[in-house]
Design a protein around this motif. Structure first.
Motif, PDB file in Angstrom:
ATOM      1  N   LEU A 168       0.811  -1.144   0.151  1.00 50.09           N
ATOM      2  CA  LEU A 168      -0.030  -0.066  -0.052  1.00 50.09           C
ATOM      3  C   LEU A 168       0.730   1.176   0.196  1.00 50.09           C
ATOM      4  O   LEU A 168       0.589   2.153  -0.706  1.00 50.09           O
ATOM      5  CB  LEU A 168      -1.162  -0.018   1.185  1.00 50.09           C
ATOM      6  N   ALA A 169       1.856   1.148   0.838  1.00 45.95           N
ATOM      7  CA  ALA A 169       2.965   2.607   0.717  1.00 45.95           C
ATOM      8  C   ALA A 169       3.424   2.714  -0.573  1.00 45.95           C
ATOM      9  O   ALA A 169       3.556   3.615  -1.074  1.00 45.95           O
ATOM     10  CB  ALA A 169       3.857   2.153   1.657  1.00 45.95           C
ATOM     11  N   GLY A 170       3.712   1.493  -1.294  1.00 50.89           N
ATOM     12  CA  GLY A 170       4.270   1.627  -2.775  1.00 50.89           C
ATOM     13  C   GLY A 170       3.242   2.232  -3.473  1.00 50.89           C
ATOM     14  O   GLY A 170       3.429   3.040  -4.425  1.00 50.89           O
ATOM     15  N   LEU A 171       2.054   1.768  -3.468  1.00 51.91           N
ATOM     16  CA  LEU A 171       1.059   2.230  -4.475  1.00 51.91           C
ATOM     17  C   LEU A 171       0.684   3.628  -4.096  1.00 51.91           C
ATOM     18  O   LEU A 171       0.469   4.377  -5.504  1.00 51.91           O
ATOM     19  CB  LEU A 171      -0.384   1.182  -4.168  1.00 51.91           C
ATOM     20  N   VAL A 172       0.682   4.151  -2.867  1.00 52.12           N
ATOM     21  CA  VAL A 172       0.310   5.593  -2.672  1.00 52.12           C
ATOM     22  C   VAL A 172       1.544   6.197  -3.263  1.00 52.12           C
ATOM     23  O   VAL A 172       1.059   7.187  -4.039  1.00 52.12           O
ATOM     24  CB  VAL A 172       0.066   5.807  -1.175  1.00 52.12           C
ATOM     25  N   GLN A 173       2.582   5.708  -3.376  1.00 56.01           N
ATOM     26  CA  GLN A 173       3.731   6.716  -3.819  1.00 56.01           C
ATOM     27  C   GLN A 173       3.333   6.517  -5.495  1.00 56.01           C
ATOM     28  O   GLN A 173       3.678   7.565  -6.117  1.00 56.01           O
ATOM     29  CB  GLN A 173       4.991   6.020  -3.755  1.00 56.01           C
ATOM     30  N   ILE A 174       3.304   5.361  -6.061  1.00 54.53           N
ATOM     31  CA  ILE A 174       2.888   5.245  -7.458  1.00 54.53           C
ATOM     32  C   ILE A 174       1.838   6.432  -7.935  1.00 54.53           C
ATOM     33  O   ILE A 174       2.281   6.949  -8.923  1.00 54.53           O
ATOM     34  CB  ILE A 174       2.684   3.818  -7.939  1.00 54.53           C
ATOM     35  N   PHE A 175       0.937   6.128  -7.413  1.00 54.56           N
ATOM     36  CA  PHE A 175      -0.242   6.893  -7.864  1.00 54.56           C
ATOM     37  C   PHE A 175      -0.139   8.339  -7.376  1.00 54.56           C
ATOM     38  O   PHE A 175      -1.195   9.330  -7.706  1.00 54.56           O
ATOM     39  CB  PHE A 175      -1.629   6.348  -7.307  1.00 54.56           C
ATOM     40  N   MET A 176       0.835   8.801  -6.765  1.00 54.66           N
ATOM     41  CA  MET A 176       1.149  10.380  -6.259  1.00 54.66           C
ATOM     42  C   MET A 176       2.163  10.933  -7.544  1.00 54.66           C
ATOM     43  O   MET A 176       2.603  11.822  -7.417  1.00 54.66           O
ATOM     44  CB  MET A 176       1.596  10.439  -4.898  1.00 54.66           C
ATOM     45  N   GLY A 177       2.516   9.848  -8.453  1.00 57.20           N
ATOM     46  CA  GLY A 177       3.721  10.270  -9.475  1.00 57.20           C
ATOM     47  C   GLY A 177       4.771  10.010  -9.071  1.00 57.20           C
ATOM     48  O   GLY A 177       5.722  10.429  -9.925  1.00 57.20           O
ATOM     49  N   ARG A 178       4.872   9.183  -8.080  1.00 58.00           N
ATOM     50  CA  ARG A 178       6.502   9.316  -7.568  1.00 58.00           C
ATOM     51  C   ARG A 178       6.559   7.398  -7.945  1.00 58.00           C
ATOM     52  O   ARG A 178       7.118   6.661  -7.113  1.00 58.00           O
ATOM     53  CB  ARG A 178       6.641   9.184  -6.118  1.00 58.00           C
ATOM     54  N   THR A 179       6.509   7.125  -9.053  1.00 56.35           N
ATOM     55  CA  THR A 179       6.614   5.820  -9.556  1.00 56.35           C
ATOM     56  C   THR A 179       7.994   5.112  -9.271  1.00 56.35           C
ATOM     57  O   THR A 179       8.056   3.923  -8.881  1.00 56.35           O
ATOM     58  CB  THR A 179       6.322   5.578 -11.207  1.00 56.35           C
ATOM     59  N   GLU A 180       8.845   6.026  -9.560  1.00 60.39           N
ATOM     60  CA  GLU A 180      10.286   5.154  -9.115  1.00 60.39           C
ATOM     61  C   GLU A 180      10.630   5.056  -7.645  1.00 60.39           C
ATOM     62  O   GLU A 180      11.121   4.070  -7.348  1.00 60.39           O
ATOM     63  CB  GLU A 180      11.332   6.053  -9.526  1.00 60.39           C
ATOM     64  N   ALA A 181       9.912   5.644  -6.837  1.00 58.16           N
ATOM     65  CA  ALA A 181      10.156   5.600  -5.466  1.00 58.16           C
ATOM     66  C   ALA A 181       9.010   4.365  -4.919  1.00 58.16           C
ATOM     67  O   ALA A 181       9.610   3.637  -3.910  1.00 58.16           O
ATOM     68  CB  ALA A 181       9.769   6.888  -4.415  1.00 58.16           C
TER      69      ALA A 181
END
Length: 126
Positions: A83-96
């Motif tokens: 979930l932490a990764g998905l939040v980052q991805i869909f905030m536009g921080r895909t690489e993180a």
């Protein structure tokens, strides 16, 4: 409901409230960027974890194994990481976010394999 069954079901309730809250916030702000996060939180966190809780309630002997305890902790940690990764991805921080989403997803698959190993003998006997 006690023990492992209770822990799984209690965490399922938490994910249900969090997932529905995220859905409400998305609707109110008209920003649906976190829709996949919302869906994963509800399907994996609420539905799957509730089903795990019911299984362990119906088959309490299965809940007593070390593999069942490993299933619980691996599933919980993996979902939070994903979930932490998905939040980052869909905030536009895909690489993180990508490494976290990948690690969490892999952990969830491993936890499902553990669950299958734990559940199979109980289901075969029933």
């Amino acid at each position: 409901m006690t023990g492992l069954a209770s822990r799984f079901f209690a965490s399922a309730l938490i994910y249900a409230v969090l997932g529905m809250t995220l859905g409400l916030v998305m609707g109110m702000t008209e920003d649906h960027a976190q829709m996949p996060t919302h869906a994963h939180m509800l399907v994996v966190g609420w539905v799957s974890f509730a089903l795990f809780g019911f299984f362990y309630h119906l088959f309490p002997a299965a809940a007593k194994s070390r593999l069942a305890a490993a299933h619980f902790w691996l599933a919980e940690a993996s979902l939070l990481i994903m979930l932490a990764g998905l939040v980052q991805i869909f905030m536009g921080r895909t690489e993180a976010g990508q490494p976290f989403a990948a690690a969490g997803s892999t952990g969830l698959l491993a936890s499902m394999i553990l669950f299958a190993i734990v559940a199979w003998p109980s289901v075969r006997r029933a």
